[in-house]
Each structure stands twice: as structure tokens, then as C-alpha cells.
Design an enzyme around this catalytic site. Structure first.
Site, PDB file in Angstrom:
ATOM      1  N   GLY A 236       1.343  -3.306   0.763  1.00  0.00           N
ATOM      2  CA  GLY A 236       2.065  -3.199  -0.494  1.00  0.00           C
ATOM      3  C   GLY A 236       1.543  -2.276  -1.565  1.00  0.00           C
ATOM      4  N   HIS A 237       0.256  -1.893  -1.555  1.00  0.00           N
ATOM      5  CA  HIS A 237      -0.317  -1.317  -2.785  1.00  0.00           C
ATOM      6  C   HIS A 237       0.167   0.085  -3.124  1.00  0.00           C
ATOM      7  CE1 HIS A 237      -4.087   0.836  -0.954  1.00  0.00           C
ATOM      8  NE2 HIS A 237      -3.085   0.842  -0.094  1.00  0.00           N
ATOM      9  N   HIS A 238       0.818   0.777  -2.185  1.00  0.00           N
ATOM     10  CA  HIS A 238       1.390   2.091  -2.513  1.00  0.00           C
ATOM     11  C   HIS A 238       2.806   1.991  -3.077  1.00  0.00           C
ATOM     12  CE1 HIS A 238      -1.946   4.273  -0.900  1.00  0.00           C
ATOM     13  NE2 HIS A 238      -1.739   3.875   0.345  1.00  0.00           N
ATOM     14  N   ALA A 239       3.481   0.872  -2.866  1.00  0.00           N
ATOM     15  CA  ALA A 239       4.875   0.744  -3.309  1.00  0.00           C
ATOM     16  C   ALA A 239       4.950   0.823  -4.826  1.00  0.00           C
ATOM     17  CB  ALA A 239       5.462  -0.574  -2.814  1.00  0.00           C
TER      18      ALA A 239
ATOM     19  N   ASN B 155      -1.921   3.490  -5.805  1.00  0.00           N
ATOM     20  CA  ASN B 155      -1.178   4.098  -6.903  1.00  0.00           C
ATOM     21  C   ASN B 155      -0.126   3.162  -7.498  1.00  0.00           C
ATOM     22  OD1 ASN B 155      -0.211   4.948  -4.098  1.00  0.00           O
ATOM     23  ND2 ASN B 155       1.649   5.229  -5.308  1.00  0.00           N
TER      24      ASN B 155
END
Length: 488
Positions: free
Chosen positions: A180-183, A224
Site C-alpha cells: 500500500g505505501h506507494h498508493a 511516497n
């Protein structure tokens, strides 16, 4: 490989409803404080494992239809981790928390309605439409099960966080995919569809009165999407340790992934980036970063809960990360984080693309969550690139955190009429420098606290510390550095 290894047969899942504390196997036992009850009995009661785990084999349905070649975000990633946890007997010691689909209301605490609608529509697209739409985004693939798996992954992290906040479990591991952390707020990116950790954080704050959250991202890639979600939020610290290479490593945002990105408005200092300049970083470098930056800031921030974007692509053997963090290294980082927030700690799987590496690394973290000590590390010898990076991070963040010293100021930070360095301190530095250049006298520490504070850098001696006679005296002439204390 046995694909049905979630270990749930005959063992009911725990589904956490808002503001309800279910009575389950994982609930804290009541202690009857009666006379004569042994201390060992009390210790055994409180030392029972209360570690939760989220896993649903249906998350494997999200797969790549775009090309025949193998994709690094392999559906087997969660399977091999779950199998490793089960085969070592750890799964039997854990509380199973059922994953459920995130709702539109929950997801839109972070994402836009357009993003939610786009993901939902993928369930009814043709293969050609799926491929065409995926190609319009940065490094994702889609199939008709993507929306369901993404909702399940995000909802699973929410449920585990709720279980920790409610006290059903003390800590836990979310073995979920897609990551999930790039979404970002309005688009999927980097194998990620919904930002699991960001959505879970906002759900806790809205529904469970959680005020302060510390998010640590040790995935090899900069998160991001998570950073942008909280960049102006003073109650959420986002700290990322990632490979940077001057913005040339994915996701390639040179400005936002560097140590100079610190948060905006009242949230300055609440974004902390530790950007490695190259591949090849080791346990020593990560532990050094923890000791010098991560843990001091986390203690000062004093969060209510800690959530880790636990990507294992910095692990030894990962073909993308090319770093050398061992399972022991991940275990030690987990062990340190357990000391925060009364032990309320959640690890949510992000990246990691070597199946052997991620399973061993995840197992090491789970064992620590269960209460085992991490295995021994070798000597901590950070490399020069690590030392320089941490120095720059401290220079940047020291203005916002009392635990980071010394404090560095840039000339543009100076207010009119304000001295960045006290005049007395400037004189001390001047006198110390001159004493060394003229007489080869060097500062020595003083054991007395008051004297040490008053005469910092003013108690000096010659290089020969083995002389039989030492004479102390004060110099009262300003020309001879008034109130300096010297040893000859």
C-alpha cells in the site's frame, strides 16, 4: 506446496466491531488478586502471547495478466510467509484476526472518490481494458480480482490495528497483499492499490480516539503515498529508511524522498527521511540509524501506537533492494519498537521479492512480537555513507527535536536581531581553538556536574597526561582568556 495453510480450521476468526471488545482467546485474562496467589501465577498470566495475525488466502487472486513473464509482486509472497510461520509452530501461539473488505467511507478518509470508483470498476473490465488502464499508471497490474483483494488487504490492516487498540491483542503482523505505501490519494502506484497503513491510521484517529501515530517505513522504497497523506499533519510522524541514490531509485521523487523533506506548516519535523545513497547497506547501518534518529525521535514524540510499513526488500538476497539486512536485523528493529506506545505495534507487509528472504525476515519479526529475544547481531560498524547520511538527517531535524544534538541552524533561519549561537559559546570555542593552536592544550571532561557545565571546553590539558605534577590555576586577565581553567 500446500496452499491451504492459514491454520483457521476449527478456530474462529476475531472480527473487531467499532467500540466493542470481544471476549476471545486473545482477550486479556482477569486476574484474581487473592491472598496467597503466587507471583509466578501472575507473571504467567501477563506473559501469555497476545500477538495477532491477519491472513486470507483469497488475497492471492490478485495476479498479473499483462505478460507471461514472472512479476516480482508474486501472489505466493503471503503464502510462503504464512507457511513459514505455521511450520515453526508460531501460528498456534497467535490470535487470528479476520480480514474484511474496507468500506468506501474508510478508504476515502485518504483516497478520492474517483480513485475508489476506478478501482471498483476494474472488477468488470475486459482483459484488454485492464491492460490499457494499468499501463496509464506507474508500475501496477490489474485483473478482475484486484479490487476485491485490495479491499481485503486494506480492511485486514484496519482490523488488526483495531484489535491492538481495543486490547484484544498487544501487537500483530498483517500478512497482506497488494501492498500500500506507494498508493497516492488519487491513483494506484508501485504495485499498490489502496494505502493500507494510511487508511488504517485515519480510521484509528476518527473512530478510536487515537491521537498520535508513529509510522515507520523500512521498505527499501520511499513510501511516497504515505508521506503525502500526512505531510501537514502534526500528530502523525512518518519516518522512512530507504534507498535513494539522489532520486534515481524508485519512486524517483528527488525532493520528497530526501532528508530535506521535513513536513509542512505546523508539521515541520514530523516527516523524517533517511535516504541511503547506494545499495549494500547492512544491519549495522540500520541499527545505527535506529539508535541515532528513529528511537530518540519516537521516544520524544511518545505515540499512542506504532505502525510499520514492513517491506522486506531491504533483506539479504532481495534482487531489487540489493541491501543486506538479515532476519536478526529486522528482529532487533522490531524489538526496539516494542518499547514504544505500551507495546502497541503493528507490522503490515509491504514489499519484498525474494520468497526465501521475506519468509525468514517476517518470521524473525513474528518471533519477537511473540516475546522471543532477537538473535545476536555482530559488531555495529556503520559505513561512511551511513555516517554521512545520518549526520545530514540530524543537521536537518535537530531544529525540531530536542533529542537531536547539537542544534544546527542555517543563516536563512535567523530572525532579525537574533543570535544563532550565544556569544559566550562563541568565546568558548574561540578560546579552545586558540589554546590548542598556541599551546597544544586540549579540552578534558570534568566529573563535577556544575563545573562541567560552566567550563565546557575550557578545562584543558597538555597532551602528556602522565606527568607526575599537575598545577591548576585560574587566569583572570581577559587577554589570557578570562575564567579559563587550564592544566599544565
Amino acid at each position: 506446496m500446500d496452499m491451504d495453510i492459514d491454520g483457521t480450521d476449527g478456530k474462529p476468526y476475531v472480527l473487531i466491531e467499532p467500540r466493542k471488545l470481544p471476549v476471545t482467546k486473545g482477550s486479556r485474562n482477569r486476574v484474581n488478586y487473592t491472598n496467597g496467589e503466587s507471583s509466578n501465577s501472575l507473571l504467567n498470566t501477563f506473559s501469555e502471547p497476545k500477538t495477532g495475525i491477519v491472513y486470507d488466502r483469497r488475497m492471492r487472486y490478485h495476479g498479473n495478466i499483462h505478460e507471461d513473464e514472472h512479476h516480482p509482486e508474486d501472489p505466493k509472497r503471503i503464502t510462503v510467509i504464512q507457511e513459514k510461520i505455521k511450520n515453526t509452530g508460531c501460528l498456534n501461539k497467535m490470535v487470528l484476526i479476520k480480514a474484511r473488505e474496507v468500506s468506501a467511507e474508510e478508504a476515502c478518509l485518504v483516497h478520492t472518490e474517483d480513485h475508489w470508483d476506478f478501482v471498483t470498476k476494474t472488477a468488470h473490465m475486459s482483459d484488454n481494458e485492464l491492460i490499457k488502464n494499468a499501463d496509464e499508471y506507474n508500475s501496477i497490474y490489474l485483473n478482475n480480482e484486484t479490487a476485491f483483494c485490495a479491499r481485503l488487504s486494506c480492511g485486514g490492516v484496519i482490523e488488526l490495528c483495531k484489535a491492538v487498540v481495543d486490547g484484544t491483542v498487544t501487537n500483530g503482523f498483517a500478512n497482506v497483499r497488494p501492498p500500500g505505501h506507494h498508493a497516492e490519494i488519487n491513483e494506484p502506484m508501485g504495485f499498490c492499490i489502496f494505502n493500507n497503513v494510511a487508511v488504517a491510521t485515519q480510521c484509528l484517529r476518527k473512530h478510536y480516539n487515537v491521537e498520535k501515530v508513529f509510522i515507520l517505513d523500512w521498505d527499501i522504497h520511499h513510501g511516497n503515498g504515505t508521506q503525502k497523506a500526512f505531510y501537514n499533519d502534526p500528530n502523525v510522524v512518518y519516518c522512512s529508511i530507504h534507498r535513494y541514490e539522489n532520486g534515481h531509485f524508485y519512486p524517483g521523487d528527488k525532493a520528497l524522498a530526501n532528508y530535506t523533506a521535513i513536513g509542512g506548516g505546523e508539521a515541520k519535523g514530523k516527516t523524517i527521511n533517511i535516504p541511503w545513497p547506494r545499495a549494500g547497506m547492512t544491519d549495522s547501518d540500520y541499527i545505527f540509524a535506529f539508535n541515532k534518529v528513529v528511537m530518540p525521535i519516537a521516544y520524544e514524540f511518545s505515540p499512542d501506537i506504532v505502525i510499520v510499513s514492513a517491506g522486506f526488500d531491504a533483506a539479504e538476497g532481495d534482487p531489487i533492494g540489493e541491501n543486506h539486512v538479515t532476519p536478526s536485523g529486522f528482529g532487533h528493529m522490531t524489538h526496539m519498537l516494542k518499547t514504544l506506545a505500551n507495546g502497541k505495534l503493528i507490522l503490515a507487509l509491504e514489499g519484498g521479492y525474494n520468497l526465501d528472504s521475506i519468509s525468514k525476515s517476517a518470521l524473525a519479526c513474528v518471533k519477537v512480537l511473540l516475546g522471543e529475544p532477537p538473535s545476536k547481531l555482530g559488531p555495529i560498524n556503520p559505513n561512511q555513507d551511513c555516517l554521512e547520511t545520518i549526520h545530514q538527517v540530524i543537521r536537518t531535524q535537530s531544529k525540531y527535536w530536542n533529542c537531536l544534538a547539537p542544534v544546527y541552524y542555517a543563516t536563512e533561519d535567523r530572525l532579525p536581531g537574533q543570535l544563532l549561537v550565544d556569544m559566550a559559546e562563541m568565546l568558548k570555542m574561540y578560546r579552545t581553538r586558540n589554546l590548542y593552536s598556541k599551546y597544544k592544550l586540549i579540552p578534558v571532561p570534568l566529573s563535577d556536574g556544575k563545573l562541567g557545565q560552566r567550563f565546557t571546553n575550557l578545562a584543558c590539558c597538555s597532551g602528556d597526561l602522565f606527568r607526575k605534577e599537575v598545577v591548576f590555576f585560574f587566569v583572570h586577565d581577559m587577554a589570557d582568556f578570562r575564567h579559563g581553567l587550564f592544566i599544565y
